[in-house]
Design an enzyme around this catalytic site. Structure first.
Site, PDB file in Angstrom:
ATOM      1  N   HIS A 207      41.048  76.132  49.778  1.00  0.00           N
ATOM      2  CA  HIS A 207      39.913  75.488  48.994  1.00  0.00           C
ATOM      3  C   HIS A 207      39.757  74.177  48.874  1.00  0.00           C
ATOM      4  O   HIS A 207      40.872  73.366  49.439  1.00  0.00           O
ATOM      5  CB  HIS A 207      39.627  76.722  47.918  1.00  0.00           C
ATOM      6  CG  HIS A 207      40.481  76.253  46.861  1.00  0.00           C
ATOM      7  ND1 HIS A 207      41.333  74.686  45.655  1.00  0.00           N
ATOM      8  CD2 HIS A 207      42.000  76.720  46.755  1.00  0.00           C
ATOM      9  CE1 HIS A 207      42.260  74.894  45.438  1.00  0.00           C
ATOM     10  NE2 HIS A 207      42.731  75.861  45.340  1.00  0.00           N
ATOM     11  N   CYS A 223      48.265  78.990  46.419  1.00  0.00           N
ATOM     12  CA  CYS A 223      46.448  78.208  47.403  1.00  0.00           C
ATOM     13  C   CYS A 223      46.866  77.301  48.315  1.00  0.00           C
ATOM     14  O   CYS A 223      48.151  76.164  48.049  1.00  0.00           O
ATOM     15  CB  CYS A 223      45.849  78.070  46.740  1.00  0.00           C
ATOM     16  SG  CYS A 223      45.028  79.795  45.501  1.00  0.00           S
TER      17      CYS A 223
END
Length: 338
Positions: A207, A223
């Protein structure tokens, strides 16, 4: 053995403090100015007989430059830039100081299809069509929130994503009197940024970010975080079903114009502490890349590159304490991380 990451940990702590103290508007403005100055992804043509892409660049710093600004401007991670320039002050390089841009790469030993993420390198490689590779700096999970390894796929894509922070992350923030809501809607306060790719590993994403100053460091909850402009480009190109390989390769051997090259990065700190990496691992990496092609390894050069861990590919073919493919490491050679 001390590595450049000993210094990096102290510098990263300073950056985090600055990032927390900056207003959201100031951070967004800094990001826009850096991007306008000329950031862009590295895109390189693939050659069937070469594993090395790109070229090292050297620039002269301006009086107002910092490594955070230079990293964003040149699409390099902060720690990559720090490792490549261990003798340069990251906060005040100084007018006219030469700064090495580590923009040459040995491709990871992985299938060249889809997305390949090499965690100790803090870098993502995207192979869209078998003819090109695009590469971007990334952030990965902190020591207590490690990014998982293995094979997966992109399962969904989301523009302007909503974030549902897990209870474990909410508890962590609450312990600092920083209370997260159960739902964070799209907008400037959303740490996922404007684009997200959901992976088949439950809970993990590739992301963007609303804090680009932290890209190129170990600052996430596992992440993969990218510069806003990089995730926008990747988001537009990647379809659901794209394969993703997450690997752990601090020592990358590959074939280039001058024979065998080695690019070395410091292993993850917790792996160094646990004694998980040594010169034996360097030997294994050498044997793996020379299974079908014989070469003499200059072991002294290879150990120097490994111990320096600057992230800069160097030729390690030739004489000098040599090791031929298929043989054991010379018994007099000593190296590795303490």
């Amino acid at each position: 053995m001390n590595t450049t990451h000993d210094v990096n940990r102290r510098v990263v702590g300073t950056i985090r403090g600055i990032a927390r103290g900056m207003s959201r508007g100031a951070m967004l403005l800094a990001g826009l100015l850096a991007w306008a100055a000329g950031a862009g992804a590295g895109e390189y043509a693939l050659s069937g007989d070469s594993d090395v892409v790109g070229q090292i660049q050297v620039i002269q710093a301006r009086y107002e430059d910092t490594f955070v600004q230079l990293a964003r401007r040149h699409n390099i991670g902060y720690e990559e830039l720090r490792d490549a320039n261990p003798d340069v002050d990251p906060w005040l390089p100084g007018e006219g100081t030469e700064v090495v841009l580590p923009t040459q790469f040995v491709l990871p030993q992985a299938e060249r299809r889809g997305i390949v993420i090499n965690v100790p390198e803090l870098r993502l490689y995207y192979f869209p069509d078998g003819e090109r590779v695009l590469t971007h700096p990334i952030s990965i999970g902190r020591r207590d929130w490690r990014t998982p390894l293995g094979r997966t796929t992109v399962i969904t894509k989301a523009a302007n994503p909503t974030w549902y922070p897990p209870q474990s992350i909410r508890d962590e923030h609450a312990a600092r009197n920083d209370f997260l809501p159960a739902v964070v809607p799209p907008g400037p306060d959303n740490p996922l940024g404007l684009f997200a790719l959901r992976l088949g590993i439950p809970g993990y994403l590739i992301h963007g970010t609303n804090k680009p100053a932290g890209v190129g460091m170990r600052v996430t909850h596992g992440c993969i975080r990218m510069f806003p402009e990089d995730i926008e480009t990747l988001f537009a190109s990647v379809a659901p079903g794209t394969p993703v390989q997450i690997v752990n390769q601090p020592f990358k051997f590959g074939w280039g114009d001058d024979g065998l090259y080695l690019e070395a990065h410091a292993p993850l700190d917790e792996e160094v502490t646990a004694g998980m990496w040594s010169a034996t691992d360097l030997t294994r990496a050498f044997i793996a890349v020379t299974e079908q092609r014989d070469v003499q390894l200059n072991w002294r050069s290879a150990e120097r590159v490994m111990e320096g861990a600057r992230g800069i590919p160097e030729s390690v073919s030739g004489n000098g304490g040599t090791l031929r493919a298929g043989t054991e490491k010379p018994p007099t050679a000593v190296g590795g991380f303490e």
